[in-house]
Design an enzyme around this catalytic site. Sequence first.
Site, PDB file in Angstrom:
ATOM      1  N   ASN A 292       0.867  -1.178   0.000  1.00  0.00           N
ATOM      2  CA  ASN A 292       0.000   0.000   0.000  1.00  0.00           C
ATOM      3  C   ASN A 292       0.904   1.228   0.000  1.00  0.00           C
ATOM      4  O   ASN A 292       1.522   1.544   1.006  1.00  0.00           O
ATOM      5  CB  ASN A 292      -0.905  -0.028   1.229  1.00  0.00           C
ATOM      6  CG  ASN A 292      -1.752   1.223   1.359  1.00  0.00           C
ATOM      7  OD1 ASN A 292      -1.857   2.012   0.411  1.00  0.00           O
ATOM      8  ND2 ASN A 292      -2.350   1.417   2.525  1.00  0.00           N
ATOM      9  N   TRP A 293       0.956   1.894  -1.150  1.00  0.00           N
ATOM     10  CA  TRP A 293       1.910   3.003  -1.286  1.00  0.00           C
ATOM     11  C   TRP A 293       1.426   4.303  -0.670  1.00  0.00           C
ATOM     12  O   TRP A 293       2.201   5.253  -0.540  1.00  0.00           O
ATOM     13  CB  TRP A 293       2.240   3.206  -2.769  1.00  0.00           C
ATOM     14  CG  TRP A 293       3.160   2.151  -3.309  1.00  0.00           C
ATOM     15  CD1 TRP A 293       3.910   1.257  -2.576  1.00  0.00           C
ATOM     16  CD2 TRP A 293       3.456   1.888  -4.682  1.00  0.00           C
ATOM     17  NE1 TRP A 293       4.640   0.464  -3.417  1.00  0.00           N
ATOM     18  CE2 TRP A 293       4.388   0.825  -4.712  1.00  0.00           C
ATOM     19  CE3 TRP A 293       3.031   2.450  -5.884  1.00  0.00           C
ATOM     20  CZ2 TRP A 293       4.894   0.316  -5.905  1.00  0.00           C
ATOM     21  CZ3 TRP A 293       3.534   1.942  -7.075  1.00  0.00           C
ATOM     22  CH2 TRP A 293       4.463   0.887  -7.080  1.00  0.00           C
ATOM     23  N   LYS A 294       0.147   4.418  -0.380  1.00  0.00           N
ATOM     24  CA  LYS A 294      -0.379   5.636   0.250  1.00  0.00           C
ATOM     25  C   LYS A 294      -0.023   6.877  -0.598  1.00  0.00           C
ATOM     26  O   LYS A 294      -0.065   6.801  -1.816  1.00  0.00           O
ATOM     27  CB  LYS A 294       0.133   5.733   1.693  1.00  0.00           C
ATOM     28  CG  LYS A 294      -0.093   4.412   2.464  1.00  0.00           C
ATOM     29  CD  LYS A 294       0.201   4.501   3.925  1.00  0.00           C
ATOM     30  CE  LYS A 294      -0.060   3.138   4.576  1.00  0.00           C
ATOM     31  NZ  LYS A 294       0.064   3.163   6.015  1.00  0.00           N
TER      32      LYS A 294
ATOM     33  N   GLY B 236       2.569  -1.430   4.190  1.00  0.00           N
ATOM     34  CA  GLY B 236       2.829  -0.030   3.876  1.00  0.00           C
ATOM     35  C   GLY B 236       4.312   0.236   3.702  1.00  0.00           C
ATOM     36  O   GLY B 236       4.882   0.043   2.630  1.00  0.00           O
ATOM     37  N   GLY B 237       4.955   0.649   4.777  1.00  0.00           N
ATOM     38  CA  GLY B 237       6.357   1.072   4.746  1.00  0.00           C
ATOM     39  C   GLY B 237       7.282   0.124   3.994  1.00  0.00           C
ATOM     40  O   GLY B 237       8.094   0.559   3.159  1.00  0.00           O
TER      41      GLY B 237
ATOM     42  N   GLU C  15      -6.251  -4.668  10.046  1.00  0.00           N
ATOM     43  CA  GLU C  15      -5.141  -3.776  10.351  1.00  0.00           C
ATOM     44  C   GLU C  15      -5.415  -3.016  11.642  1.00  0.00           C
ATOM     45  O   GLU C  15      -6.151  -2.022  11.642  1.00  0.00           O
ATOM     46  CB  GLU C  15      -4.954  -2.766   9.221  1.00  0.00           C
ATOM     47  CG  GLU C  15      -4.608  -3.403   7.893  1.00  0.00           C
ATOM     48  CD  GLU C  15      -3.888  -2.413   6.997  1.00  0.00           C
ATOM     49  OE1 GLU C  15      -2.756  -2.706   6.605  1.00  0.00           O
ATOM     50  OE2 GLU C  15      -4.438  -1.344   6.722  1.00  0.00           O
TER      51      GLU C  15
ATOM     52  N   SER D 258       2.919  -2.867  10.146  1.00  0.00           N
ATOM     53  CA  SER D 258       4.344  -3.093  10.380  1.00  0.00           C
ATOM     54  C   SER D 258       4.821  -4.489   9.967  1.00  0.00           C
ATOM     55  O   SER D 258       5.674  -5.082  10.629  1.00  0.00           O
ATOM     56  CB  SER D 258       4.701  -2.787  11.847  1.00  0.00           C
ATOM     57  OG  SER D 258       4.378  -1.441  12.157  1.00  0.00           O
TER      58      SER D 258
ATOM     59  N   HIS E 205      -9.575   1.858   4.284  1.00  0.00           N
ATOM     60  CA  HIS E 205      -8.317   1.873   5.038  1.00  0.00           C
ATOM     61  C   HIS E 205      -8.474   2.811   6.240  1.00  0.00           C
ATOM     62  O   HIS E 205      -9.147   3.842   6.150  1.00  0.00           O
ATOM     63  CB  HIS E 205      -7.171   2.341   4.134  1.00  0.00           C
ATOM     64  CG  HIS E 205      -5.835   2.173   4.784  1.00  0.00           C
ATOM     65  ND1 HIS E 205      -5.355   3.083   5.686  1.00  0.00           N
ATOM     66  CD2 HIS E 205      -4.914   1.177   4.717  1.00  0.00           C
ATOM     67  CE1 HIS E 205      -4.168   2.661   6.132  1.00  0.00           C
ATOM     68  NE2 HIS E 205      -3.889   1.507   5.561  1.00  0.00           N
TER      69      HIS E 205
ATOM     70  N   GLY F 144       2.352   1.670  10.636  1.00  0.00           N
ATOM     71  CA  GLY F 144       3.407   2.680  10.518  1.00  0.00           C
ATOM     72  C   GLY F 144       4.111   2.981  11.831  1.00  0.00           C
ATOM     73  O   GLY F 144       4.867   3.948  11.928  1.00  0.00           O
TER      74      GLY F 144
ATOM     75  N   GLU G 196      -6.668   4.991   7.439  1.00  0.00           N
ATOM     76  CA  GLU G 196      -6.319   6.398   7.188  1.00  0.00           C
ATOM     77  C   GLU G 196      -7.460   7.131   6.482  1.00  0.00           C
ATOM     78  O   GLU G 196      -7.660   8.323   6.695  1.00  0.00           O
ATOM     79  CB  GLU G 196      -5.006   6.479   6.382  1.00  0.00           C
ATOM     80  CG  GLU G 196      -3.818   6.128   7.277  1.00  0.00           C
ATOM     81  CD  GLU G 196      -2.677   5.452   6.569  1.00  0.00           C
ATOM     82  OE1 GLU G 196      -2.601   5.491   5.336  1.00  0.00           O
ATOM     83  OE2 GLU G 196      -1.831   4.853   7.278  1.00  0.00           O
TER      84      GLU G 196
HETATM   85  P1  PGA Z   1       2.619  -0.293   7.555  1.00  0.00           P
HETATM   86  O1  PGA Z   1       1.211   0.103   6.890  1.00  0.00           O
HETATM   87  O2  PGA Z   1       3.037  -1.609   6.938  1.00  0.00           O
HETATM   88  O3  PGA Z   1       3.549   0.831   7.195  1.00  0.00           O
HETATM   89  O4  PGA Z   1       2.404  -0.436   9.016  1.00  0.00           O
HETATM   90  C1  PGA Z   1       0.237  -0.854   6.650  1.00  0.00           C
HETATM   91  C2  PGA Z   1      -0.983  -0.229   6.007  1.00  0.00           C
HETATM   92  O5  PGA Z   1      -1.353   0.901   6.368  1.00  0.00           O
HETATM   93  O6  PGA Z   1      -1.623  -0.839   5.133  1.00  0.00           O
END
Ligand code: PGA
Length: 248
Positions: free
Chosen positions: A9-11, A230-231, A163, A209, A91, A169, A93
Amino acid sequence: MRKPIIIGNWKLNKTIAEAVSFITAIEPLVHNKADFGVAAPYLALEKSVKAAKHLIIASENVAFAESGAYTGEVSVAMLQEIGVKWTLIGHSERRQYFGESDETVNKKVLLSVKNGLTPIVCVGETLAQFEAGDTEKIVRTQTAAALNGLSGEDVAKLVVAYEPVWAIGTGKNATKEIAQSTCAIIRHEVEIHFGKATAEALRIQYGGSVKPENIKEYLSEKDIDGALIGGASLKVDSFTAIIDALKA
Ligand code: PGA
């Protein structure tokens, strides 16, 4: 057997050129032990779809209406026109910063499924809810609300991502035991509404994470069928390490 599904997930990251160069680098490395893909920003989707052969290319969001006066939104039809077949929905966010509710998540899921866009539906509790012992209640409510109105056949084809917001993150990933037990609760909730066969077919990801060092632990758990990352999906090196970790 459910095939694992790993989605980066590149956000709010990656220009079109960066997305294409990432996909070009990763594409030859994917193998058939799992489905791999990335959720890319809207602008990068068209060229990402063209650059991908095996990778799933998903949008990170989609509008809750088919068309109309919704400034700044992107519809299912617009995504499909450029060859996008998957989308993240709900998501945390989006829920936290953009007012996404269980109701809009459900509208997006229904619209996507009706038109053949496959959703990856995200659910998960906040830190306060986790600390208050409300995880089960929250994920059951979010799951039931998101999938309300679908058929079992539809649900079996989509993906749910668990999640925990406190693990996103933060580097503080949920233990594999916590992730497994919550994914089992989600599967049970699906069984209540859609029956055992649907629940058994549904793929459930863990996200929060996830990195090359811990991906295998999660996937060894019975109810965890993949990861939303994500990261660790932003750099070719770490995404490659994740792909390689699943080879064996
Ligand atoms: P993260 O993000 O791996 O950076 O914790 C996961 C996500 O938001 O899908």
